[in-house]
Design an enzyme around this catalytic site. Structure first.
Site, PDB file in Angstrom:
ATOM      1  N   LYS A  13     -35.866 -21.592  -7.074  1.00 30.23           N
ATOM      2  CA  LYS A  13     -35.438 -20.602  -6.069  1.00 30.23           C
ATOM      3  C   LYS A  13     -34.009 -20.857  -5.593  1.00 30.23           C
ATOM      4  O   LYS A  13     -33.177 -19.956  -5.559  1.00 30.23           O
ATOM      5  CB  LYS A  13     -36.409 -20.609  -4.863  1.00 30.23           C
ATOM      6  CG  LYS A  13     -37.862 -20.356  -5.245  1.00 30.23           C
ATOM      7  CD  LYS A  13     -38.783 -20.361  -4.042  1.00 30.23           C
ATOM      8  CE  LYS A  13     -38.941 -21.704  -3.359  1.00 30.23           C
ATOM      9  NZ  LYS A  13     -39.578 -22.762  -4.185  1.00 30.23           N
ATOM     10  N   ARG A  88     -44.157 -18.917   3.684  1.00 31.36           N
ATOM     11  CA  ARG A  88     -45.028 -19.775   2.881  1.00 31.36           C
ATOM     12  C   ARG A  88     -46.482 -19.685   3.338  1.00 31.36           C
ATOM     13  O   ARG A  88     -47.332 -20.385   2.767  1.00 31.36           O
ATOM     14  CB  ARG A  88     -44.577 -21.231   3.033  1.00 31.36           C
ATOM     15  CG  ARG A  88     -43.544 -21.678   2.003  1.00 31.36           C
ATOM     16  CD  ARG A  88     -43.041 -23.038   2.449  1.00 31.36           C
ATOM     17  NE  ARG A  88     -42.815 -23.961   1.381  1.00 31.36           N
ATOM     18  CZ  ARG A  88     -41.583 -24.294   0.946  1.00 31.36           C
ATOM     19  NH1 ARG A  88     -40.528 -23.737   1.439  1.00 31.36           N
ATOM     20  NH2 ARG A  88     -41.450 -25.188   0.007  1.00 31.36           N
ATOM     21  N   ARG A 127     -34.612 -33.859  -9.741  1.00 27.45           N
ATOM     22  CA  ARG A 127     -33.665 -33.051  -8.950  1.00 27.45           C
ATOM     23  C   ARG A 127     -32.650 -33.934  -8.232  1.00 27.45           C
ATOM     24  O   ARG A 127     -32.990 -34.978  -7.679  1.00 27.45           O
ATOM     25  CB  ARG A 127     -34.443 -32.208  -7.922  1.00 27.45           C
ATOM     26  CG  ARG A 127     -33.543 -31.498  -6.919  1.00 27.45           C
ATOM     27  CD  ARG A 127     -34.181 -30.293  -6.312  1.00 27.45           C
ATOM     28  NE  ARG A 127     -35.374 -30.568  -5.522  1.00 27.45           N
ATOM     29  CZ  ARG A 127     -36.133 -29.614  -4.985  1.00 27.45           C
ATOM     30  NH1 ARG A 127     -35.819 -28.340  -5.148  1.00 27.45           N
ATOM     31  NH2 ARG A 127     -37.199 -29.934  -4.292  1.00 27.45           N
ATOM     32  N   ARG A 160     -33.550 -36.133  -2.704  1.00 35.74           N
ATOM     33  CA  ARG A 160     -34.218 -35.803  -1.436  1.00 35.74           C
ATOM     34  C   ARG A 160     -35.375 -36.762  -1.188  1.00 35.74           C
ATOM     35  O   ARG A 160     -36.091 -37.133  -2.100  1.00 35.74           O
ATOM     36  CB  ARG A 160     -34.758 -34.370  -1.502  1.00 35.74           C
ATOM     37  CG  ARG A 160     -33.854 -33.358  -0.822  1.00 35.74           C
ATOM     38  CD  ARG A 160     -34.271 -31.956  -1.113  1.00 35.74           C
ATOM     39  NE  ARG A 160     -35.674 -31.689  -0.825  1.00 35.74           N
ATOM     40  CZ  ARG A 160     -36.247 -30.500  -1.008  1.00 35.74           C
ATOM     41  NH1 ARG A 160     -35.533 -29.497  -1.477  1.00 35.74           N
ATOM     42  NH2 ARG A 160     -37.515 -30.325  -0.729  1.00 35.74           N
ATOM     43  N   ARG A 171     -47.369 -31.189  -1.979  1.00 32.04           N
ATOM     44  CA  ARG A 171     -46.608 -29.932  -1.877  1.00 32.04           C
ATOM     45  C   ARG A 171     -47.209 -28.864  -2.780  1.00 32.04           C
ATOM     46  O   ARG A 171     -47.263 -27.683  -2.406  1.00 32.04           O
ATOM     47  CB  ARG A 171     -45.138 -30.183  -2.217  1.00 32.04           C
ATOM     48  CG  ARG A 171     -44.423 -30.891  -1.059  1.00 32.04           C
ATOM     49  CD  ARG A 171     -43.201 -31.626  -1.491  1.00 32.04           C
ATOM     50  NE  ARG A 171     -42.099 -30.754  -1.843  1.00 32.04           N
ATOM     51  CZ  ARG A 171     -41.001 -31.182  -2.475  1.00 32.04           C
ATOM     52  NH1 ARG A 171     -40.887 -32.444  -2.828  1.00 32.04           N
ATOM     53  NH2 ARG A 171     -40.040 -30.333  -2.749  1.00 32.04           N
TER      54      ARG A 171
HETATM   55  P1  ADP Z   1     -38.820 -26.978  -2.134  1.00 36.00           P
HETATM   56  O1  ADP Z   1     -37.784 -25.953  -2.460  1.00 36.00           O
HETATM   57  O2  ADP Z   1     -38.751 -28.159  -3.024  1.00 36.00           O
HETATM   58  O3  ADP Z   1     -40.186 -26.442  -1.987  1.00 36.00           O
HETATM   59  P2  ADP Z   1     -37.935 -26.750   0.609  1.00 36.00           P
HETATM   60  O4  ADP Z   1     -36.567 -27.234   0.845  1.00 36.00           O
HETATM   61  O5  ADP Z   1     -38.146 -25.284   0.516  1.00 36.00           O
HETATM   62  O6  ADP Z   1     -38.453 -27.504  -0.692  1.00 36.00           O
HETATM   63  O7  ADP Z   1     -38.929 -27.296   1.710  1.00 36.00           O
HETATM   64  C1  ADP Z   1     -38.994 -28.676   2.005  1.00 36.00           C
HETATM   65  C2  ADP Z   1     -40.091 -28.905   3.035  1.00 36.00           C
HETATM   66  O8  ADP Z   1     -39.726 -28.222   4.261  1.00 36.00           O
HETATM   67  C3  ADP Z   1     -41.469 -28.347   2.688  1.00 36.00           C
HETATM   68  O9  ADP Z   1     -42.237 -29.236   1.904  1.00 36.00           O
HETATM   69  C4  ADP Z   1     -42.068 -28.125   4.078  1.00 36.00           C
HETATM   70  O10 ADP Z   1     -42.504 -29.348   4.650  1.00 36.00           O
HETATM   71  C5  ADP Z   1     -40.865 -27.652   4.882  1.00 36.00           C
HETATM   72  N1  ADP Z   1     -40.731 -26.174   4.865  1.00 36.00           N
HETATM   73  C6  ADP Z   1     -39.695 -25.456   4.346  1.00 36.00           C
HETATM   74  N2  ADP Z   1     -39.899 -24.142   4.497  1.00 36.00           N
HETATM   75  C7  ADP Z   1     -41.093 -24.001   5.148  1.00 36.00           C
HETATM   76  C8  ADP Z   1     -41.871 -22.896   5.567  1.00 36.00           C
HETATM   77  N3  ADP Z   1     -41.462 -21.632   5.370  1.00 36.00           N
HETATM   78  N4  ADP Z   1     -43.054 -23.147   6.182  1.00 36.00           N
HETATM   79  C9  ADP Z   1     -43.477 -24.413   6.388  1.00 36.00           C
HETATM   80  N5  ADP Z   1     -42.809 -25.495   6.002  1.00 36.00           N
HETATM   81  C10 ADP Z   1     -41.619 -25.309   5.384  1.00 36.00           C
HETATM   82  P1  ADP Z   2     -36.682 -24.684  -5.543  1.00 42.28           P
HETATM   83  O1  ADP Z   2     -35.545 -24.202  -4.685  1.00 42.28           O
HETATM   84  O2  ADP Z   2     -37.587 -23.578  -5.979  1.00 42.28           O
HETATM   85  O3  ADP Z   2     -37.421 -25.824  -4.937  1.00 42.28           O
HETATM   86  P2  ADP Z   2     -34.555 -25.719  -7.293  1.00 42.28           P
HETATM   87  O4  ADP Z   2     -33.688 -24.537  -7.502  1.00 42.28           O
HETATM   88  O5  ADP Z   2     -34.076 -26.770  -6.380  1.00 42.28           O
HETATM   89  O6  ADP Z   2     -36.056 -25.254  -6.905  1.00 42.28           O
HETATM   90  O7  ADP Z   2     -34.856 -26.352  -8.729  1.00 42.28           O
HETATM   91  C1  ADP Z   2     -35.658 -27.528  -8.867  1.00 42.28           C
HETATM   92  C2  ADP Z   2     -35.058 -28.435  -9.952  1.00 42.28           C
HETATM   93  O8  ADP Z   2     -35.215 -27.805 -11.234  1.00 42.28           O
HETATM   94  C3  ADP Z   2     -33.559 -28.678  -9.790  1.00 42.28           C
HETATM   95  O9  ADP Z   2     -33.304 -29.997 -10.196  1.00 42.28           O
HETATM   96  C4  ADP Z   2     -32.906 -27.652 -10.725  1.00 42.28           C
HETATM   97  O10 ADP Z   2     -31.654 -28.105 -11.224  1.00 42.28           O
HETATM   98  C5  ADP Z   2     -33.948 -27.542 -11.837  1.00 42.28           C
HETATM   99  N1  ADP Z   2     -34.055 -26.175 -12.403  1.00 42.28           N
HETATM  100  C6  ADP Z   2     -33.885 -25.005 -11.774  1.00 42.28           C
HETATM  101  N2  ADP Z   2     -34.093 -23.966 -12.616  1.00 42.28           N
HETATM  102  C7  ADP Z   2     -34.410 -24.502 -13.820  1.00 42.28           C
HETATM  103  C8  ADP Z   2     -34.723 -23.948 -15.110  1.00 42.28           C
HETATM  104  N3  ADP Z   2     -34.780 -22.616 -15.308  1.00 42.28           N
HETATM  105  N4  ADP Z   2     -34.992 -24.801 -16.114  1.00 42.28           N
HETATM  106  C9  ADP Z   2     -34.939 -26.155 -15.915  1.00 42.28           C
HETATM  107  N5  ADP Z   2     -34.655 -26.736 -14.730  1.00 42.28           N
HETATM  108  C10 ADP Z   2     -34.388 -25.928 -13.684  1.00 42.28           C
END
Ligand code: ADP
Ligand code: ADP
Ligand code: ZN
Length: 213
Positions: A13, A88, A127, A160, A171
């Site tokens: 995303k 979420r 990541r 992270r 998660r």
């Molecule tokens: P990722 O993209 O890897 O899922 P995020 O950066 O979106 O990670 O979220 C990291 C953490 O922040 C989540 O595991 C959760 O604990 C919290 N979080 C983020 N967005 C939300 C949401 N919309 N509702 C509840 N918790 C959230």
């Molecule tokens: P989210 O915001 O949904 O948690 P990220 O955009 O941070 O996910 O992507 C998670 C990890 O996967 C990052 O290390 C990113 O560089 C990698 N990634 C993102 N898109 C792809 C893809 N299409 N193929 C392989 N790796 C990807």
């Protein structure tokens, strides 16, 4: 254009949001980034949220809804925005609908990046993120030119705290139990588009832009 990127943690995303920001000139709203900024600032809200985040659990809805309400009221959102990692849960989605209807706007599209759980673990553990500009790179799939240095801003790439194999499990559990029900919610609203998130970054971008035009 009011958009939402949907998918499991690590589905891509944040990576794809960067392309939408450039194309549509609208801000990305990542609740995860906002929460991490609050932790860095050591605010009460940040310290409370940290407990949940470190365990891979969702932060309570009331906190998240408050964050979004304030953020959508800012002036840079007036021509649209990209929601990333929000909503979420069903209560969050319902609050968002109410909030947007009060603002006289609606969601144009929810783009789901579909990636199976087996691939998520590798994406999350490899990541590397840039706290300065929010870039999300990957040691194997999307490596930076220079080790530990952000390609975009020269900032230092970090792992992270919640990006470990242990936390990924909780998660993913939270995603399936609390977030996946939103698929039906947005399908019923006729705004849900599913894309294959397992393709290369650039191919996913192409599919996404195509689906929006
Ligand atoms: P990722 O993209 O890897 O899922 P995020 O950066 O979106 O990670 O979220 C990291 C953490 O922040 C989540 O595991 C959760 O604990 C919290 N979080 C983020 N967005 C939300 C949401 N919309 N509702 C509840 N918790 C959230
Ligand atoms: P989210 O915001 O949904 O948690 P990220 O955009 O941070 O996910 O992507 C998670 C990890 O996967 C990052 O290390 C990113 O560089 C990698 N990634 C993102 N898109 C792809 C893809 N299409 N193929 C392989 N790796 C990807
Ligand atoms: Zn950077």
């Amino acid at each position: 254009m009011n958009l939402m990127l949907f998918g499991a943690p690590g589905a891509g995303k944040g990576t794809q949001a960067k392309f939408l920001i450039e194309k549509y000139n609208i801000p990305q709203i990542s609740t995860g980034d906002i929460l991490r900024a609050a932790i860095a600032d050591k605010t009460d809200m940040g310290m409370e949220a940290k407990k949940f985040m470190d365990e891979g659990k969702l932060v309570p809805d009331s906190t998240i809804i408050g964050i979004i309400k304030d953020r959508l009221a800012e002036s840079d959102c007036k021509d649209g925005f990209i929601l990333d990692g929000f909503p979420r849960t069903l209560p969050q989605a319902e609050s968002l609908n109410e909030l947007m209807s009060d603002m006289g706007i609606s969601l144009d599209r929810v783009i789901s990046l579909n990636v199976p759980d087996e691939l998520i673990v590798g994406r999350i553990t490899g990541r590397r993120v840039c706290p300065k500009c929010g870039a999300s790179l990957h040691v194997e799939f999307n490596p930076s030119k220079e080790e530990k240095v952000c390609d975009y801003c020269g900032g230092e790439l970090i792992i992270r705290k919640d990006d470990n194999a242990e936390t990924v499990k909780s998660r993913l559990e939270a995603y399936h139990a609390q977030t996946a029900p939103l698929i039906d919610f947005y399908t019923n609203m006729n705004v849900f588009t599913e894309l294959d998130g397992t393709k290369d970054v650039s191919e996913v971008t192409k599919d996404m832009i195509e689906s929006l035009s």
